[in-house]
Design an enzyme around this catalytic site. Sequence first.
Site, PDB file in Angstrom:
ATOM      1  N   HIS A  26      16.641 -28.090 -13.335  1.00 46.22           N
ATOM      2  CA  HIS A  26      17.636 -29.311 -14.482  1.00 46.22           C
ATOM      3  C   HIS A  26      17.063 -29.151 -15.666  1.00 46.22           C
ATOM      4  O   HIS A  26      15.527 -28.868 -16.076  1.00 46.22           O
ATOM      5  CB  HIS A  26      17.106 -30.707 -14.004  1.00 46.22           C
ATOM      6  CG  HIS A  26      15.534 -30.172 -13.380  1.00 46.22           C
ATOM      7  ND1 HIS A  26      15.059 -30.060 -12.344  1.00 46.22           N
ATOM      8  CD2 HIS A  26      14.617 -31.502 -14.409  1.00 46.22           C
ATOM      9  CE1 HIS A  26      14.137 -30.643 -12.097  1.00 46.22           C
ATOM     10  NE2 HIS A  26      13.513 -30.947 -12.926  1.00 46.22           N
TER      11      HIS A  26
ATOM     12  N   HIS B  73      16.213 -30.510 -19.583  1.00 48.28           N
ATOM     13  CA  HIS B  73      15.797 -32.040 -20.131  1.00 48.28           C
ATOM     14  C   HIS B  73      16.459 -31.692 -21.454  1.00 48.28           C
ATOM     15  O   HIS B  73      15.561 -30.812 -21.970  1.00 48.28           O
ATOM     16  CB  HIS B  73      14.103 -32.036 -19.798  1.00 48.28           C
ATOM     17  CG  HIS B  73      13.728 -32.449 -18.774  1.00 48.28           C
ATOM     18  ND1 HIS B  73      13.110 -33.551 -18.130  1.00 48.28           N
ATOM     19  CD2 HIS B  73      13.390 -31.440 -17.722  1.00 48.28           C
ATOM     20  CE1 HIS B  73      12.532 -33.415 -17.492  1.00 48.28           C
ATOM     21  NE2 HIS B  73      12.255 -31.863 -16.722  1.00 48.28           N
TER      22      HIS B  73
ATOM     23  N   ASP C 221      17.436 -39.419 -17.188  1.00 41.86           N
ATOM     24  CA  ASP C 221      16.352 -39.591 -16.453  1.00 41.86           C
ATOM     25  C   ASP C 221      16.509 -41.148 -16.144  1.00 41.86           C
ATOM     26  O   ASP C 221      15.930 -41.711 -17.138  1.00 41.86           O
ATOM     27  CB  ASP C 221      15.708 -38.549 -17.538  1.00 41.86           C
ATOM     28  CG  ASP C 221      14.361 -37.982 -15.973  1.00 41.86           C
ATOM     29  OD1 ASP C 221      14.091 -37.241 -16.204  1.00 41.86           O
ATOM     30  OD2 ASP C 221      13.799 -39.039 -16.137  1.00 41.86           O
ATOM     31  N   ILE C 222      15.700 -40.789 -15.374  1.00 41.82           N
ATOM     32  CA  ILE C 222      15.815 -42.796 -14.824  1.00 41.82           C
ATOM     33  C   ILE C 222      13.883 -43.126 -15.356  1.00 41.82           C
ATOM     34  O   ILE C 222      14.077 -44.795 -15.940  1.00 41.82           O
ATOM     35  CB  ILE C 222      15.238 -42.821 -13.226  1.00 41.82           C
ATOM     36  CG1 ILE C 222      15.210 -43.761 -12.655  1.00 41.82           C
ATOM     37  CG2 ILE C 222      13.755 -41.644 -12.536  1.00 41.82           C
ATOM     38  CD1 ILE C 222      15.702 -44.091 -10.891  1.00 41.82           C
TER      39      ILE C 222
ATOM     40  N   ASN D 272      11.123 -27.160 -16.558  1.00 44.05           N
ATOM     41  CA  ASN D 272       9.859 -27.287 -16.118  1.00 44.05           C
ATOM     42  C   ASN D 272       9.857 -26.360 -14.802  1.00 44.05           C
ATOM     43  O   ASN D 272      10.796 -26.546 -13.730  1.00 44.05           O
ATOM     44  CB  ASN D 272       9.117 -28.975 -15.642  1.00 44.05           C
ATOM     45  CG  ASN D 272       9.076 -29.439 -16.736  1.00 44.05           C
ATOM     46  OD1 ASN D 272       8.176 -29.004 -17.759  1.00 44.05           O
ATOM     47  ND2 ASN D 272       9.003 -30.505 -16.696  1.00 44.05           N
TER      48      ASN D 272
ATOM     49  N   VAL E  88      11.315 -31.971  -8.871  1.00 49.37           N
ATOM     50  CA  VAL E  88      11.811 -31.845  -8.416  1.00 49.37           C
ATOM     51  C   VAL E  88      12.952 -30.770  -7.843  1.00 49.37           C
ATOM     52  O   VAL E  88      13.396 -29.415  -9.325  1.00 49.37           O
ATOM     53  CB  VAL E  88      13.633 -32.713  -8.784  1.00 49.37           C
ATOM     54  CG1 VAL E  88      14.885 -32.887  -8.274  1.00 49.37           C
ATOM     55  CG2 VAL E  88      13.024 -34.684  -8.641  1.00 49.37           C
TER      56      VAL E  88
HETATM   57  P1  5GP Z   1      10.493 -32.348 -13.585  1.00 49.37           P
HETATM   58  O1  5GP Z   1       9.212 -32.877 -13.560  1.00 49.37           O
HETATM   59  O2  5GP Z   1      10.856 -32.057 -11.856  1.00 49.37           O
HETATM   60  O3  5GP Z   1      10.628 -30.818 -14.390  1.00 49.37           O
HETATM   61  O4  5GP Z   1      11.273 -33.671 -13.832  1.00 49.37           O
HETATM   62  C1  5GP Z   1      12.393 -34.683 -12.274  1.00 49.37           C
HETATM   63  C2  5GP Z   1      12.552 -35.403 -13.930  1.00 49.37           C
HETATM   64  O5  5GP Z   1      13.499 -36.239 -12.673  1.00 49.37           O
HETATM   65  C3  5GP Z   1      11.517 -36.907 -13.708  1.00 49.37           C
HETATM   66  O6  5GP Z   1      12.036 -36.808 -15.932  1.00 49.37           O
HETATM   67  C4  5GP Z   1      11.808 -37.730 -13.347  1.00 49.37           C
HETATM   68  O7  5GP Z   1      11.807 -38.973 -13.931  1.00 49.37           O
HETATM   69  C5  5GP Z   1      13.226 -37.581 -13.328  1.00 49.37           C
HETATM   70  N1  5GP Z   1      14.004 -38.450 -11.670  1.00 49.37           N
HETATM   71  C6  5GP Z   1      12.948 -38.402 -10.135  1.00 49.37           C
HETATM   72  N2  5GP Z   1      13.962 -39.005  -9.703  1.00 49.37           N
HETATM   73  C7  5GP Z   1      15.237 -39.253 -10.573  1.00 49.37           C
HETATM   74  C8  5GP Z   1      15.863 -40.214  -9.659  1.00 49.37           C
HETATM   75  O8  5GP Z   1      16.357 -41.007  -8.805  1.00 49.37           O
HETATM   76  N3  5GP Z   1      17.571 -40.602 -10.633  1.00 49.37           N
HETATM   77  C9  5GP Z   1      17.343 -40.643 -12.429  1.00 49.37           C
HETATM   78  N4  5GP Z   1      18.093 -40.502 -13.150  1.00 49.37           N
HETATM   79  N5  5GP Z   1      16.329 -39.394 -12.315  1.00 49.37           N
HETATM   80  C10 5GP Z   1      15.333 -39.085 -11.541  1.00 49.37           C
END
Ligand code: 5GP
Length: 114
Positions: free
Chosen positions: A100, A102, A30-31, A87, A96
């Site tokens: 995914h 986590h 995760d970034i 999520n 996103v």
């Molecule tokens: P969500 O909030 O949808 O459950 O998680 C999305 C995750 O994607 C977040 O933890 C966010 O930090 C990660 N993320 C968003 N954009 C990028 C990216 O461009 N690269 C990577 N490696 N992670 C990303």
Amino acid sequence: MSDCLFCKIAAGEIPAAIVHQDEAVVAFKDINAQAPLHVLIIPRRHIATLNDLSPDDDGLVGSMLRTAAALAQQHGYHERGYRTVFNTNREAGQTVFHIHLHLLAGRWLTWPPG
Ligand code: 5GP
Ligand code: ZN
């Protein structure tokens, strides 16, 4: 999906720190890591949310979970503990819209979650 960030990462069109990939799933760091180990496990195929899963996807989701367990073991967290989270939609914090999983480990994770 041509405009999906995670489809682009799976296709290698956007760089990511990939820690595992096979024919069905890709796992990358995760970034914006929320724990010492924070990996996202995604299917190569675009699926927007858990609401869009069909019975045909049961094996795929099983592979995502087994990949998380294997990565936790590789990093030495399988005995200490780790958390796996999907999520789904706005109130749960999904940002996103390509599913995914986590994988979080390496610190005490509180419950209930925020
Ligand atoms: P969500 O909030 O949808 O459950 O998680 C999305 C995750 O994607 C977040 O933890 C966010 O930090 C990660 N993320 C968003 N954009 C990028 C990216 O461009 N690269 C990577 N490696 N992670 C990303
Ligand atoms: Zn996608």
